[in-house]
Design a protein around this motif. Sequence first.
Motif, PDB file in Angstrom:
ATOM      1  N   PRO A  23       0.856  -1.247   0.208  1.00  0.00           N
ATOM      2  CA  PRO A  23      -0.061   0.051   0.208  1.00  0.00           C
ATOM      3  C   PRO A  23       0.882   0.964   0.162  1.00  0.00           C
ATOM      4  N   THR A  24       0.316   2.337  -0.791  1.00  0.00           N
ATOM      5  CA  THR A  24       1.179   3.393  -0.760  1.00  0.00           C
ATOM      6  C   THR A  24       0.307   4.536  -0.293  1.00  0.00           C
ATOM      7  N   ASP A  25       1.088   5.695  -0.700  1.00  0.00           N
ATOM      8  CA  ASP A  25       0.171   7.097  -0.301  1.00  0.00           C
ATOM      9  C   ASP A  25      -0.930   7.445  -1.419  1.00  0.00           C
ATOM     10  N   THR A  26      -0.838   6.616  -2.351  1.00  0.00           N
ATOM     11  CA  THR A  26      -2.027   6.679  -3.123  1.00  0.00           C
ATOM     12  C   THR A  26      -2.888   5.385  -3.401  1.00  0.00           C
ATOM     13  N   VAL A  27      -2.523   4.600  -4.631  1.00  0.00           N
ATOM     14  CA  VAL A  27      -3.132   3.151  -4.794  1.00  0.00           C
ATOM     15  C   VAL A  27      -1.976   1.994  -4.474  1.00  0.00           C
ATOM     16  N   CYS A  57       8.990   6.247  -8.959  1.00  0.00           N
ATOM     17  CA  CYS A  57       9.657   5.586  -7.920  1.00  0.00           C
ATOM     18  C   CYS A  57       9.314   6.401  -6.498  1.00  0.00           C
ATOM     19  N   LEU A  58       9.308   5.767  -5.035  1.00  0.00           N
ATOM     20  CA  LEU A  58       9.234   6.454  -4.072  1.00  0.00           C
ATOM     21  C   LEU A  58      10.124   6.611  -2.849  1.00  0.00           C
ATOM     22  N   VAL A  59      10.436   7.675  -2.298  1.00  0.00           N
ATOM     23  CA  VAL A  59      11.567   8.013  -1.379  1.00  0.00           C
ATOM     24  C   VAL A  59      10.745   8.488  -0.238  1.00  0.00           C
ATOM     25  N   ASP A  60      11.731   8.324   0.852  1.00  0.00           N
ATOM     26  CA  ASP A  60      11.000   8.979   2.337  1.00  0.00           C
ATOM     27  C   ASP A  60      11.316  10.232   2.605  1.00  0.00           C
ATOM     28  N   SER A  61      12.417  10.707   1.972  1.00  0.00           N
ATOM     29  CA  SER A  61      12.727  12.297   2.605  1.00  0.00           C
ATOM     30  C   SER A  61      13.471  13.087   1.248  1.00  0.00           C
ATOM     31  N   ASP A  62      13.541  14.296   1.720  1.00  0.00           N
ATOM     32  CA  ASP A  62      14.101  15.200   0.637  1.00  0.00           C
ATOM     33  C   ASP A  62      15.465  14.859   0.435  1.00  0.00           C
ATOM     34  N   PHE A 121       3.224   4.005   6.404  1.00  0.00           N
ATOM     35  CA  PHE A 121       3.607   2.627   5.888  1.00  0.00           C
ATOM     36  C   PHE A 121       4.615   2.467   5.067  1.00  0.00           C
ATOM     37  N   SER A 122       4.171   3.157   3.691  1.00  0.00           N
ATOM     38  CA  SER A 122       5.262   3.298   2.572  1.00  0.00           C
ATOM     39  C   SER A 122       6.488   4.248   3.040  1.00  0.00           C
ATOM     40  N   LYS A 123       6.378   5.286   3.729  1.00  0.00           N
ATOM     41  CA  LYS A 123       7.298   5.970   4.291  1.00  0.00           C
ATOM     42  C   LYS A 123       8.528   5.210   5.017  1.00  0.00           C
ATOM     43  N   GLU A 124       7.951   4.436   6.244  1.00  0.00           N
ATOM     44  CA  GLU A 124       8.856   3.570   6.893  1.00  0.00           C
ATOM     45  C   GLU A 124       9.388   2.417   6.027  1.00  0.00           C
ATOM     46  N   LEU A 125       8.502   2.102   4.972  1.00  0.00           N
ATOM     47  CA  LEU A 125       9.473   1.030   3.856  1.00  0.00           C
ATOM     48  C   LEU A 125      10.416   1.654   3.480  1.00  0.00           C
ATOM     49  N   CYS A 126      10.374   2.775   3.078  1.00  0.00           N
ATOM     50  CA  CYS A 126      11.396   3.562   2.197  1.00  0.00           C
ATOM     51  C   CYS A 126      12.554   3.833   3.085  1.00  0.00           C
ATOM     52  N   TYR A 127      12.349   4.331   4.400  1.00  0.00           N
ATOM     53  CA  TYR A 127      13.315   4.611   5.228  1.00  0.00           C
ATOM     54  C   TYR A 127      14.033   3.394   5.544  1.00  0.00           C
ATOM     55  N   ARG A 128      13.365   2.242   5.902  1.00  0.00           N
ATOM     56  CA  ARG A 128      14.089   0.862   6.217  1.00  0.00           C
ATOM     57  C   ARG A 128      14.945   0.524   5.131  1.00  0.00           C
ATOM     58  N   PHE A 129      14.427   0.524   4.059  1.00  0.00           N
ATOM     59  CA  PHE A 129      14.991   0.019   2.660  1.00  0.00           C
ATOM     60  C   PHE A 129      16.129   0.830   2.520  1.00  0.00           C
ATOM     61  N   GLN A 130      16.215   2.227   2.802  1.00  0.00           N
ATOM     62  CA  GLN A 130      17.212   2.987   2.381  1.00  0.00           C
ATOM     63  C   GLN A 130      17.727   3.274   1.168  1.00  0.00           C
ATOM     64  N   LYS A 131      16.630   3.018   0.095  1.00  0.00           N
ATOM     65  CA  LYS A 131      17.087   3.269  -1.355  1.00  0.00           C
ATOM     66  C   LYS A 131      15.371   3.780  -2.037  1.00  0.00           C
ATOM     67  N   ALA A 132      15.384   4.114  -3.095  1.00  0.00           N
ATOM     68  CA  ALA A 132      14.213   4.477  -3.783  1.00  0.00           C
ATOM     69  C   ALA A 132      13.790   3.151  -4.087  1.00  0.00           C
ATOM     70  N   LEU A 133      12.171   3.027  -4.176  1.00  0.00           N
ATOM     71  CA  LEU A 133      11.567   1.883  -4.102  1.00  0.00           C
ATOM     72  C   LEU A 133      10.556   2.323  -5.459  1.00  0.00           C
ATOM     73  N   VAL A 134      10.698   1.210  -6.612  1.00  0.00           N
ATOM     74  CA  VAL A 134       9.640   1.279  -7.535  1.00  0.00           C
ATOM     75  C   VAL A 134       8.399   1.344  -7.122  1.00  0.00           C
ATOM     76  N   SER A 135       7.419   2.470  -7.550  1.00  0.00           N
ATOM     77  CA  SER A 135       6.096   2.273  -7.034  1.00  0.00           C
ATOM     78  C   SER A 135       5.043   2.560  -8.147  1.00  0.00           C
ATOM     79  N   THR A 136       4.830   1.437  -8.881  1.00  0.00           N
ATOM     80  CA  THR A 136       3.718   1.695 -10.020  1.00  0.00           C
ATOM     81  C   THR A 136       2.579   0.992  -9.772  1.00  0.00           C
TER      82      THR A 136
END
Length: 193
Positions: A23-27, A57-62, A121-136
């Motif tokens: 789940p993301t901040d959208t669909v 791609c999703l990221v968690d921060s600036d 959820f998606s923010k924490e996932l990106c933070y823990r993964f420490q990289k950009a995450l594809v989000s299609t």
Amino acid sequence: MTREQDIRNAVEVLRKGGVILYPTDTVWGIGCDATNAEAVKRVYEIKQREDSKALICLVDSDARLQRYVRRVPDVAWQLIDSLKESEAKPTTLILDGAVNLAPNLIAEDGSIALRITQEAFSKELCYRFQKALVSTSANISGQPAAQNYCDIDPVLLEAVDYVCWTRRQEHKPHTPSSIIRLRQNGEVEIIRK
């Protein structure tokens, strides 16, 4: 399963080059390590989509966003700041000069579509993964995006390596992000409202 365990499981799969549904901040999204060309190739295959169509791609921060773009234009920072302060719809920025990403993820013109997620959820996932995450969007190309878990095509559920448990029970409307193209010269183009 706890959210903590769900994130741990998803990160483990991502680190091994796997593909997840989450789940993301959208669909709901199909995700993988945005720096892993083989994983990105699998996402295109699962979606039955040509790889000439770039993925978001999703990221968690600036700070993480800056890792993937040679130079973030001033107008992008202004827009990011205004989006954080308002209750605006999630907005994806298409920026020139993509770096440090899988080559098959970068558009032919060298741009990349990135979004800083604010959803927990998606923010924490990106933070823990420490990289950009594809989000299609979690759909076969040309089909409607899966707003909720129950909307996901069973073919996709079988095709990925891990399906997140978080927010599976949710039943509420979700829409894809707005998309804005920002050029280095300050030119702004709205691609999707």
